[in-house]
Design an enzyme around this catalytic site. Structure first.
Site, PDB file in Angstrom:
ATOM      1  CE  LYS A  73       3.111  11.606 -17.857  1.00 59.14           C
ATOM      2  NZ  LYS A  73       3.906  10.953 -16.806  1.00 59.14           N
ATOM      3  CG  ASN A  94       3.464   7.144 -20.453  1.00 53.70           C
ATOM      4  OD1 ASN A  94       2.881   6.162 -20.902  1.00 53.70           O
ATOM      5  ND2 ASN A  94       4.651   7.078 -19.899  1.00 53.70           N
ATOM      6  CG  ASP A 109       4.638   7.350 -16.278  1.00 48.61           C
ATOM      7  OD1 ASP A 109       5.648   7.567 -16.969  1.00 48.61           O
ATOM      8  OD2 ASP A 109       3.758   8.204 -16.053  1.00 48.61           O
ATOM      9  N   GLY A 132       4.535   8.415  -1.991  1.00 44.57           N
ATOM     10  CA  GLY A 132       3.942   9.227  -3.041  1.00 44.57           C
ATOM     11  C   GLY A 132       2.600   8.682  -3.489  1.00 44.57           C
ATOM     12  CB  ALA A 133      -0.594   9.295  -3.450  1.00 44.31           C
ATOM     13  N   GLY A 134       1.102  10.647  -6.393  1.00 38.34           N
ATOM     14  CA  GLY A 134       0.871  11.455  -7.598  1.00 38.34           C
ATOM     15  C   GLY A 134       0.772  10.555  -8.815  1.00 38.34           C
ATOM     16  N   GLY A 135       0.912  11.135  -9.997  1.00 41.27           N
ATOM     17  CA  GLY A 135       0.742  10.384 -11.242  1.00 41.27           C
ATOM     18  C   GLY A 135       1.692   9.202 -11.351  1.00 41.27           C
ATOM     19  CB  ALA A 136       5.374   8.891 -10.959  1.00 44.17           C
ATOM     20  CG  ASN A 156       0.914  11.220  -0.864  1.00 51.03           C
ATOM     21  OD1 ASN A 156       2.026  11.417  -1.356  1.00 51.03           O
ATOM     22  ND2 ASN A 156      -0.133  11.955  -1.169  1.00 51.03           N
TER      23      ASN A 156
HETATM   24  P1  NDP Z   1       3.014  14.626  -9.015  1.00 52.98           P
HETATM   25  O1  NDP Z   1       3.149  16.096  -8.909  1.00 52.98           O
HETATM   26  O2  NDP Z   1       1.779  14.025  -9.602  1.00 52.98           O
HETATM   27  O3  NDP Z   1       3.180  13.983  -7.536  1.00 52.98           O
HETATM   28  C1  NDP Z   1       4.206  14.382  -6.677  1.00 52.98           C
HETATM   29  C2  NDP Z   1       4.232  13.482  -5.461  1.00 52.98           C
HETATM   30  O4  NDP Z   1       5.354  13.852  -4.656  1.00 52.98           O
HETATM   31  C3  NDP Z   1       2.996  13.586  -4.567  1.00 52.98           C
HETATM   32  O5  NDP Z   1       2.731  12.352  -3.967  1.00 52.98           O
HETATM   33  C4  NDP Z   1       3.470  14.604  -3.526  1.00 52.98           C
HETATM   34  O6  NDP Z   1       2.802  14.487  -2.289  1.00 52.98           O
HETATM   35  C5  NDP Z   1       4.896  14.179  -3.344  1.00 52.98           C
HETATM   36  N1  NDP Z   1       5.756  15.222  -2.771  1.00 52.98           N
HETATM   37  C6  NDP Z   1       6.304  16.271  -3.420  1.00 52.98           C
HETATM   38  N2  NDP Z   1       7.052  17.011  -2.563  1.00 52.98           N
HETATM   39  C7  NDP Z   1       6.955  16.400  -1.357  1.00 52.98           C
HETATM   40  C8  NDP Z   1       7.493  16.669  -0.062  1.00 52.98           C
HETATM   41  N3  NDP Z   1       8.300  17.721   0.157  1.00 52.98           N
HETATM   42  N4  NDP Z   1       7.199  15.839   0.962  1.00 52.98           N
HETATM   43  C9  NDP Z   1       6.393  14.756   0.761  1.00 52.98           C
HETATM   44  N5  NDP Z   1       5.837  14.461  -0.438  1.00 52.98           N
HETATM   45  C10 NDP Z   1       6.118  15.265  -1.488  1.00 52.98           C
HETATM   46  O7  NDP Z   1       4.302  14.143  -9.803  1.00 52.98           O
HETATM   47  P2  NDP Z   1       4.516  12.762 -10.593  1.00 52.98           P
HETATM   48  O8  NDP Z   1       3.920  11.671  -9.775  1.00 52.98           O
HETATM   49  O9  NDP Z   1       4.107  12.904 -12.004  1.00 52.98           O
HETATM   50  O10 NDP Z   1       6.091  12.638 -10.593  1.00 52.98           O
HETATM   51  C11 NDP Z   1       6.816  12.344  -9.390  1.00 52.98           C
HETATM   52  C12 NDP Z   1       8.261  12.096  -9.736  1.00 52.98           C
HETATM   53  O11 NDP Z   1       8.373  10.913 -10.505  1.00 52.98           O
HETATM   54  C13 NDP Z   1       8.864  13.236 -10.580  1.00 52.98           C
HETATM   55  O12 NDP Z   1      10.020  13.672  -9.938  1.00 52.98           O
HETATM   56  C14 NDP Z   1       9.233  12.602 -11.889  1.00 52.98           C
HETATM   57  O13 NDP Z   1      10.488  13.048 -12.328  1.00 52.98           O
HETATM   58  C15 NDP Z   1       9.296  11.127 -11.533  1.00 52.98           C
HETATM   59  N6  NDP Z   1       8.929  10.320 -12.694  1.00 52.98           N
HETATM   60  C16 NDP Z   1       9.894   9.515 -13.201  1.00 52.98           C
HETATM   61  C17 NDP Z   1       9.650   8.777 -14.316  1.00 52.98           C
HETATM   62  C18 NDP Z   1      10.761   7.932 -14.843  1.00 52.98           C
HETATM   63  O14 NDP Z   1      10.578   7.343 -15.896  1.00 52.98           O
HETATM   64  N7  NDP Z   1      11.890   7.823 -14.184  1.00 52.98           N
HETATM   65  C19 NDP Z   1       8.322   8.774 -14.987  1.00 52.98           C
HETATM   66  C20 NDP Z   1       7.365   9.637 -14.354  1.00 52.98           C
HETATM   67  C21 NDP Z   1       7.687  10.391 -13.255  1.00 52.98           C
HETATM   68  P3  NDP Z   1       1.365  15.218  -2.007  1.00 52.98           P
HETATM   69  O15 NDP Z   1       0.348  14.381  -2.704  1.00 52.98           O
HETATM   70  O16 NDP Z   1       1.268  15.156  -0.526  1.00 52.98           O
HETATM   71  O17 NDP Z   1       1.499  16.604  -2.557  1.00 52.98           O
END
Ligand code: NDP
Length: 289
Positions: A73, A94, A109, A132-136, A156
């Site tokens: 991405k 994406n 997304d 959350g603060a990841g890609g999604a 986050n």
């Molecule tokens: P990333 O790996 O980029 O980010 C994951 C996020 O989840 C981070 O903020 C991470 O926190 C947090 N996290 C994971 N485990 C824990 C935990 N045990 N406790 C607290 N925080 C946690 O993933 P994406 O952002 O790409 O994807 C996230 C979700 O979104 C996926 O499950 C995906 O399936 C879903 N998604 C759904 C879409 C849809 O169309 N429905 C499209 C895109 C994604 P930290 O930064 O602290 O590690």
């Protein structure tokens, strides 16, 4: 005289690794068939070191566009000719569209999510808590801010990632965003109007995992949304629905992304219900799941 048959469909597809678990192909091809569009969608396994060649190959073969998923991405951006507004802000793409011979990157997304949310509540002027603060999460936060959300609290675990999203919103979109660290059980502020899980917590097969929050702080007047599409009825959404909250699931987000992508490639507004049904079938999701 026999009827002229066109044996050359327009090609779209997806580049990802791994690719075999991605159900997008099923919903997009169902929409193409339903609407009689002479298009195909090809799911391709592409390794990072082959991405450049894959993008060039798609151009050489006249593809209309393609999706990029994990891990491409961000990396794909260097092979494109331009970016849409939110893709530029998010820094990730994406969906790639062939516009007059140029590859333009978009990010659906967050757009798919906000569209699904708008069917229940308009985020304009609302106070949002986003986990959350990841890609999604980044994509969802940017689209919420562009849609006029008044106040966005990013919760986050990783502080630097959380603050980066907050700075992006405050500095580039003029939103009011704050960061809250997530080391202990988190209590949602009572004046929150929209609660969103954009973490990966609860994604199959870890369906028993729960957000570390005080569930009594989820109030009936809050709209609660979850980006997890499998299973669509996550623990968070089940808890919220039992309290009387209106909910939005990740399946709706995924379907809306598909609808937006197909519109980019074909110019046609496809029926989301057809895609929804196709997804539920391939994911083996029953009415009550
Ligand atoms: P990333 O790996 O980029 O980010 C994951 C996020 O989840 C981070 O903020 C991470 O926190 C947090 N996290 C994971 N485990 C824990 C935990 N045990 N406790 C607290 N925080 C946690 O993933 P994406 O952002 O790409 O994807 C996230 C979700 O979104 C996926 O499950 C995906 O399936 C879903 N998604 C759904 C879409 C849809 O169309 N429905 C499209 C895109 C994604 P930290 O930064 O602290 O590690």
């Amino acid at each position: 005289m026999s009827k002229q048959v066109d044996f050359l469909p327009a090609i779209t597809g997806s580049f990802a690794q791994p690719a075999s678990e991605n159900p997008t192909v099923a919903m997009i091809e169902a929409a193409y068939r339903h609407h009689g569009l002479h298009f195909r969608y090809v799911n391709c396994e592409v390794a990072p070191e082959e991405l450049k060649a894959a993008v060039a190959g798609a151009k050489a073969m006249g593809w209309k566009g393609f999706n990029c998923s994990i891990p491409h991405k961000v990396a794909v951006v260097q092979h494109l000719d331009g970016l849409g507004e939110s893709a530029q802000l998010i820094g990730a793409v994406n969906t790639i569209v062939n516009r007059n011979g140029l590859w333009i990157g978009e990010n659906t997304d967050g757009k798919g999510f906000v569209q699904a949310l708008k069917e229940v509540v308009d985020p304009a002027g609302k106070k949002v808590t986003l986990f959350g603060a990841g890609g999604a999460a980044r994509a969802v936060a940017v689209e919420l801010a562009l849609a006029g959300a008044a106040n966005i609290t990013i919760v986050n675990r990783n502080e630097s990632r959380g603050k980066e999203v907050v700075d992006l919103l405050n500095d580039n979109i003029g939103a009011t965003a704050v960061y809250q660290c997530w080391t202990d059980k988190y209590s949602i502020e009572p004046d929150t109007e929209i609660v969103i899980n954009a973490t990966s917590i609860g994604l199959f097969p870890h369906t028993g995992d729960r957000l570390n929050i005080n569930f009594e702080t989820v109030l009936p007047r809050m709209v609660v949304a979850d980006g997890i599409h499998n299973p669509p009825k996550t623990h968070l959404l089940q808890t919220a629905a039992a309290k009387g909250c209106r909910t939005v699931d990740g399946l709706q987000m995924l379907v809306n992304q598909g609808v937006i992508g197909v519109k980019y490639w074909t110019g046609v507004d496809v029926d989301p219900a057809v895609m929804h049904q196709a997804l539920k079938k391939v994911l083996n999701i029953k009415e009550n799941d």
